[in-house]
Design an enzyme around this catalytic site. Structure first.
Site, PDB file in Angstrom:
ATOM      1  N   CYS A 109       0.426   3.380   3.423  1.00  0.00           N
ATOM      2  CA  CYS A 109       0.824   2.905   4.748  1.00  0.00           C
ATOM      3  C   CYS A 109       2.137   3.573   5.194  1.00  0.00           C
ATOM      4  O   CYS A 109       2.979   3.911   4.361  1.00  0.00           O
ATOM      5  CB  CYS A 109       0.992   1.380   4.743  1.00  0.00           C
ATOM      6  SG  CYS A 109      -0.567   0.481   4.964  1.00  0.00           S
ATOM      7  N   HIS A 164      -4.185   0.404   8.054  1.00  0.00           N
ATOM      8  CA  HIS A 164      -4.670   0.138   6.700  1.00  0.00           C
ATOM      9  C   HIS A 164      -6.103  -0.393   6.696  1.00  0.00           C
ATOM     10  O   HIS A 164      -6.835  -0.236   5.715  1.00  0.00           O
ATOM     11  CB  HIS A 164      -3.734  -0.879   6.053  1.00  0.00           C
ATOM     12  CG  HIS A 164      -4.034  -1.189   4.613  1.00  0.00           C
ATOM     13  ND1 HIS A 164      -3.723  -0.324   3.589  1.00  0.00           N
ATOM     14  CD2 HIS A 164      -4.640  -2.265   4.030  1.00  0.00           C
ATOM     15  CE1 HIS A 164      -4.098  -0.860   2.431  1.00  0.00           C
ATOM     16  NE2 HIS A 164      -4.662  -2.033   2.668  1.00  0.00           N
ATOM     17  N   ASN A 186     -13.487   9.805  -1.334  1.00  0.00           N
ATOM     18  CA  ASN A 186     -14.124   8.760  -2.134  1.00  0.00           C
ATOM     19  C   ASN A 186     -13.892   7.463  -1.390  1.00  0.00           C
ATOM     20  O   ASN A 186     -12.748   7.071  -1.182  1.00  0.00           O
ATOM     21  CB  ASN A 186     -13.478   8.636  -3.519  1.00  0.00           C
ATOM     22  CG  ASN A 186     -13.767   9.831  -4.399  1.00  0.00           C
ATOM     23  OD1 ASN A 186     -14.860  10.380  -4.358  1.00  0.00           O
ATOM     24  ND2 ASN A 186     -12.788  10.239  -5.196  1.00  0.00           N
ATOM     25  N   HIS A 221      -8.518   7.265   3.560  1.00  0.00           N
ATOM     26  CA  HIS A 221      -7.938   8.550   3.172  1.00  0.00           C
ATOM     27  C   HIS A 221      -8.953   9.410   2.445  1.00  0.00           C
ATOM     28  O   HIS A 221      -9.923   8.921   1.898  1.00  0.00           O
ATOM     29  CB  HIS A 221      -6.717   8.335   2.279  1.00  0.00           C
ATOM     30  CG  HIS A 221      -7.044   7.838   0.892  1.00  0.00           C
ATOM     31  ND1 HIS A 221      -7.467   6.547   0.630  1.00  0.00           N
ATOM     32  CD2 HIS A 221      -7.030   8.472  -0.306  1.00  0.00           C
ATOM     33  CE1 HIS A 221      -7.684   6.407  -0.672  1.00  0.00           C
ATOM     34  NE2 HIS A 221      -7.437   7.555  -1.269  1.00  0.00           N
ATOM     35  N   HIS A 269      -6.988   1.889   2.045  1.00  0.00           N
ATOM     36  CA  HIS A 269      -6.417   2.616   3.178  1.00  0.00           C
ATOM     37  C   HIS A 269      -7.256   3.883   3.407  1.00  0.00           C
ATOM     38  O   HIS A 269      -7.482   4.648   2.472  1.00  0.00           O
ATOM     39  CB  HIS A 269      -4.955   2.984   2.886  1.00  0.00           C
ATOM     40  CG  HIS A 269      -4.221   3.413   4.115  1.00  0.00           C
ATOM     41  ND1 HIS A 269      -3.190   2.690   4.674  1.00  0.00           N
ATOM     42  CD2 HIS A 269      -4.400   4.473   4.937  1.00  0.00           C
ATOM     43  CE1 HIS A 269      -2.761   3.301   5.757  1.00  0.00           C
ATOM     44  NE2 HIS A 269      -3.487   4.396   5.944  1.00  0.00           N
ATOM     45  N   GLN A 271      -9.147  13.568   0.327  1.00  0.00           N
ATOM     46  CA  GLN A 271      -8.338  14.449  -0.501  1.00  0.00           C
ATOM     47  C   GLN A 271      -8.708  15.900  -0.243  1.00  0.00           C
ATOM     48  O   GLN A 271      -9.758  16.199   0.328  1.00  0.00           O
ATOM     49  CB  GLN A 271      -8.560  14.133  -1.989  1.00  0.00           C
ATOM     50  CG  GLN A 271      -8.296  12.671  -2.360  1.00  0.00           C
ATOM     51  CD  GLN A 271      -8.248  12.446  -3.877  1.00  0.00           C
ATOM     52  OE1 GLN A 271      -7.681  13.249  -4.614  1.00  0.00           O
ATOM     53  NE2 GLN A 271      -8.839  11.364  -4.338  1.00  0.00           N
ATOM     54  N   SER A 319      -9.066   3.909  -5.296  1.00  0.00           N
ATOM     55  CA  SER A 319      -8.159   2.873  -5.761  1.00  0.00           C
ATOM     56  C   SER A 319      -7.412   2.196  -4.624  1.00  0.00           C
ATOM     57  O   SER A 319      -6.615   1.304  -4.857  1.00  0.00           O
ATOM     58  CB  SER A 319      -7.177   3.458  -6.777  1.00  0.00           C
ATOM     59  OG  SER A 319      -6.633   4.664  -6.290  1.00  0.00           O
ATOM     60  N   CYS A 373       0.841  -1.211   0.000  1.00  0.00           N
ATOM     61  CA  CYS A 373       0.000   0.000   0.000  1.00  0.00           C
ATOM     62  C   CYS A 373       0.871   1.254   0.000  1.00  0.00           C
ATOM     63  O   CYS A 373       1.716   1.432   0.874  1.00  0.00           O
ATOM     64  CB  CYS A 373      -0.898  -0.008   1.234  1.00  0.00           C
ATOM     65  SG  CYS A 373      -1.706   1.575   1.517  1.00  0.00           S
TER      66      CYS A 373
HETATM   67  O1  LIG Z   1      -7.263  10.832  -7.469  1.00  0.00           O
HETATM   68  P1  LIG Z   1      -7.906   9.484  -7.351  1.00  0.00           P
HETATM   69  O2  LIG Z   1      -8.424   9.185  -5.982  1.00  0.00           O
HETATM   70  O3  LIG Z   1      -7.049   8.377  -7.873  1.00  0.00           O
HETATM   71  O4  LIG Z   1      -9.155   9.549  -8.366  1.00  0.00           O
HETATM   72  C1  LIG Z   1     -10.500   9.473  -8.010  1.00  0.00           C
HETATM   73  O5  LIG Z   1     -10.962  10.718  -7.503  1.00  0.00           O
HETATM   74  C2  LIG Z   1     -10.916  11.823  -8.408  1.00  0.00           C
HETATM   75  C3  LIG Z   1     -11.542  13.022  -7.725  1.00  0.00           C
HETATM   76  O6  LIG Z   1     -12.909  12.816  -7.414  1.00  0.00           O
HETATM   77  C4  LIG Z   1     -11.614  11.510  -9.723  1.00  0.00           C
HETATM   78  O7  LIG Z   1     -11.356  12.538 -10.643  1.00  0.00           O
HETATM   79  C5  LIG Z   1     -11.146  10.186 -10.325  1.00  0.00           C
HETATM   80  O8  LIG Z   1     -11.937   9.873 -11.450  1.00  0.00           O
HETATM   81  C6  LIG Z   1     -11.275   9.090  -9.262  1.00  0.00           C
HETATM   82  O9  LIG Z   1     -10.807   7.870  -9.784  1.00  0.00           O
END
Ligand SMILES: O=P(O)(O)O[C@H]1O[C@H](CO)[C@@H](O)[C@H](O)[C@H]1O
Ligand SMILES: O=P(O)(O)O[C@H]1O[C@H](CO)[C@@H](O)[C@H](O)[C@H]1O
Lengths: 340, 340
Positions: free
Chosen positions: A53, A114, A152, A165, A163, A167, A160, A50
Site C-alpha cells: 500500500c 488494496h 500470481n 500486483h 493487494h 511481477q 502472499s 500491507c
Molecule cells: O515472490 P512471491 O510472490 O512471494 O512468490 C511466489 O511467486 C514466485 C514466482 O512464481 C514463486 O517462486 C513462489 O513459490 C511463490 O510463492
C-alpha cells in the site's frame, strides 16, 4: 470431432510440442478430497499492515511513495540478481551442467487501492497497467534476453498479499517454456511463412467453439491443448512480436478484453478467480524474432467450484498433464460467464 | 562448486534436458502467504466410511474383499479406458493434432490397515507392495507401452483418502515425461555405452554431498537438478531396466531403503510427509530398452515446515522451475533426518 468431447484422447500443444491427456468422461468423478478455504472477506481500501500500500514500509525497510497509478519497485527477495558479470554460459561438465545467470526481479503494484483486482479497475487504469508491462519489457529487454511479466493471484496460487500486483523477472537466459515456444514457432514460420498463432487464431475464428470473448483486435480462447480446466490464451488477431510493439488502439482494446474475460472468470464460480498469468513475446538479443506472436497464458486452478481445484500431482508430474473437461466444454461455460 | 550453494544459477536436468533456476539466497525470504492445514489426527485402524478398507463398499457399488496383503482393483473413475481398438495414432491435422488412446487405471491398496503409511509397514509388507508394483508392471506391460506406477500422498497432493494406496495408469502411448527421459538416456547410452544413471550414481557416490541414504544395492539422492525442495531420486547402483527385473535380494534391499528414506521424510518436519512419487522404467514395445535404468522420483511439496509449501506458480508455470534451496543443503538436512 464428436469423440473429442467424450472419449479419452491426447492433444498436442502446437506451441510447446508437448501432449495433454484429455479424459472428458471423468467430470462425473465425485470429489472427497481437500477443499480450499474461500475468501469472501472484502479487504479494506488501504491496509496499514500491507507492504504494497502507498506510504507503508516494505520488508526491506524502504517506504513506498504515495503512488497513484501503477508502481514498480525491485523485489526485496529477488530470485535473480544483476551482480554476475558477462561470463554467462559456463557449461559445467557432463551430467553436472550448470550456467551462471543474471537477472532482475521487480514487483508491479497495479493500483494504490488494496481492495481491487484487475477487472475492478477502470479501462484507463487497466491501460496504465498495460503500459507498465510494455515499459518494463522494453527497459529490461535492453539488458536481458528474456523479460517474464506475470501475476500470481489468490492465496491458492502462492500469492502472499491480496493487494493487486504482478511481477517481472528478467533473465540473461531464455527459460524452458518460452524456449519450447521459440522452437515450435520458428519451425512453423520457416515452413509456412506466417506465425503459428495467426494461423491458429484464424482457425479458431472459424470453428468458434473455443472462443471465450473477442473484439476487433484480440481473441481469448480456451486453447485446443489447454491443460488447466479453464485455461485461456489471449492473443492479438494479427501478429505483434512484443508488448511494447502494441499501438495505441491495441492497448485500449486489450484493456477492454482483459476486463471482459477477467470479469467472466469472477462470475464463473462467484469468487475472485485465482490464477497465474503471464506474457510471452519475442526474446531480445541478436535475432529479429519474426516468428513470434505475443500472447498471454492464464492458468487458473479451479475445477468445479470456488473450493475444488485440479491437482497437478502424481500422474501429471510423473507422466503427462491430464484434464477432466474438454476444452470446448470449458470454453462454452466461460463464454456464458462473460455474457458473450 | 562453492558458488553453487549461494549465487543464483541454472542446472540442467540430464534426465529430461530441461533447466531449473536455483536461487539459494532466497531461503531468507519471510513467508506471509497461505499455510496448509496440519493433519495430526490419527486415523482409526478401520474406517466404516472408507471405500478402500476391507469389506467396505466402493463408489462404483462393488464391495472390497477382506484382503490382507496389497489389494488391486480397477479405478472406478479411470482417466484411461481400454475400449478403443487398434486405430491408435490418428494424427489429426496441423495445429489441431490429437491421438486416440487406450489404457487402464487401477488402485493399489498397500495394506488393509487404514491408519498406516508405507514406512509404518514391516519390511515384509513393503516387500509385498514392491512385488505388486512389479507384477502390475509386468501384466499391464503385455498390453500397453507404458505402465505408470505412482502414489499421491497427503491431502495437499490431491489425495482424497488417507488409506495407504497408490495407483497404476497404463497407456498405449509413452507420456511426455518418460518420453523426454527416453531421448536423454538413449543419447547417453549410444555415446557412452553405459546407462546415464549408472554413471550418475557413480559420481554421486564419490561426491557424497547429495546422498540421503544408501545400501549395497540402492542409492537415494537429492538429484543435482532437483526441482522440488526435498525431491529425491531413488535408483539401483547397477543398471536394471524395469521393476519386474529386480531379483529377490534387490527387492528386499529396496524395501529397506524405502523404509529408511520415508521415515526420514516424516522426521524432517515431524509430520506425515506428503509427496507424489512414481517409477520410471523401460517402456514396453519393440525395443529392448537397454538405455533405461529404472528409478523412482519423489516430489514432496513442503519447503520450510509442515504448513509451508513451495508454490509452483507464475514464474514456474510460465517460464521455468525455480527453487530456493540448493540440492546439497536439502540433502544434508534429509540425511540427518534419516540418521545416516
Ligand atoms: O515472490 P512471491 O510472490 O512471494 O512468490 C511466489 O511467486 C514466485 C514466482 O512464481 C514463486 O517462486 C513462489 O513459490 C511463490 O510463492
Ligand atoms: O484419481 P485420484 O487419486 O482421485 O486423483 C488424483 O490423482 C490424479 C492422478 O495424479 C490426478 O489427476 C487428480 O487431479 C488427483 O486429484
Amino acid at each position: 470431432m464428436k469423440a473429442l468431447s467424450s472419449a479419452p484422447h491426447r492433444r498436442l500443444n502446437a506451441l510447446t510440442g508437448e501432449w495433454v491427456l484429455v479424459s472428458p468422461h471423468r467430470t462425473q468423478r465425485p470429489w472427497l478430497g481437500q477443499k480450499e478455504a474461500g475468501s469472501n472477506e472484502k479487504p479494506p481500501t488501504h491496509d496499514e499492515k500491507c507492504y504494497l500500500c502507498p506510504g507503508n514500509a516494505r520488508m526491506g525497510g524502504e517506504r513506498n511513495p504515495d503512488y497513484v497509478g501503477p508502481f514498480v519497485f525491485n523485489n526485496d527477495f529477488s530470485a535473480l540478481l544483476p551482480q554476475q558479470t558477462g561470463s554467462s554460459a559456463s557449461p559445467g561438465e557432463g551430467l553436472f551442467r550448470y550456467e551462471e545467470v543474471a537477472g532482475e526481479c521487480r514487483v508491479i503494484c497495479f493500483s494504490p487501492r488494496h481492495d481491487l483486482t484487475l477487472p475492478d479497475l477502470s479501462l484507463q487504469e487497466i491501460r496504465q497497467v498495460i503500459d507498465t508491462w510494455a515499459g518494463q519489457t522494453e527497459e529490461l529487454g535492453r539488458k536481458y534476453r528474456w523479460v517474464q511479466i506475470f501475476e500470481n493471484k489468490g492465496a491458492i496460487m502462492g500469492c502472499s498479499n491480496p493487494h493487486p500486483h504482478g511481477q517481472v523477472w528478467a533473465s540473461s537466459f531464455i527459460p524452458n517454456e518460452p524456449a519450447k515456444e521459440d522452437v515450435q514457432q520458428r519451425r512453423y514460420y520457416e515452413r509456412e511463412g506466417r506465425t503459428l498463432l495467426s494461423d491458429y487464431a484464424e482457425r479458431e475464428m472459424v470453428d468458434r467453439e473455443r472462443i471465450v470473448v473477442e473484439n476487433a483486435d484480440w481473441l481469448a480462447v480456451v486453447p485446443y491443448w489447454a491443460v488447466w480446466p479453464f485455461e485461456t490464451l489471449l492473443l492479438p488477431k494479427v501478429p505483434v512480436r512484443r508488448l511494447p510493439d502494441l499501438d495505441e488502439a491495441r492497448r485500449l482494446s486489450l484493456a477492454k478484453i482483459l476486463k471482459a474475460m477477467l470479469s467472466g472468470y469472477d462470475q464463473l464460480f462467484e469468487t475472485s478467480f485465482p490464477y497465474s498469468m503471464g506474457w510471452h513475446g519475442a526474446p531480445y538479443g541478436d535475432e529479429p524474432g519474426e516468428h513470434w506472436h505475443v500472447h498471454a497464458h492464464f492458468y487458473p486452478p479451479l475445477l468445479r467450484s470456488a473450493s475444488v481445484k485440479k491437482f497437478m500431482v502424481g500422474y501429471e508430474l510423473l507422466a503427462e498433464a491430464q484434464r477432466d473437461l474438454a476444452a470446448e466444454t470449458a470454453a462454452a461455460r466461460l463464454r456464458e460467464a462473460c455474457g458473450s
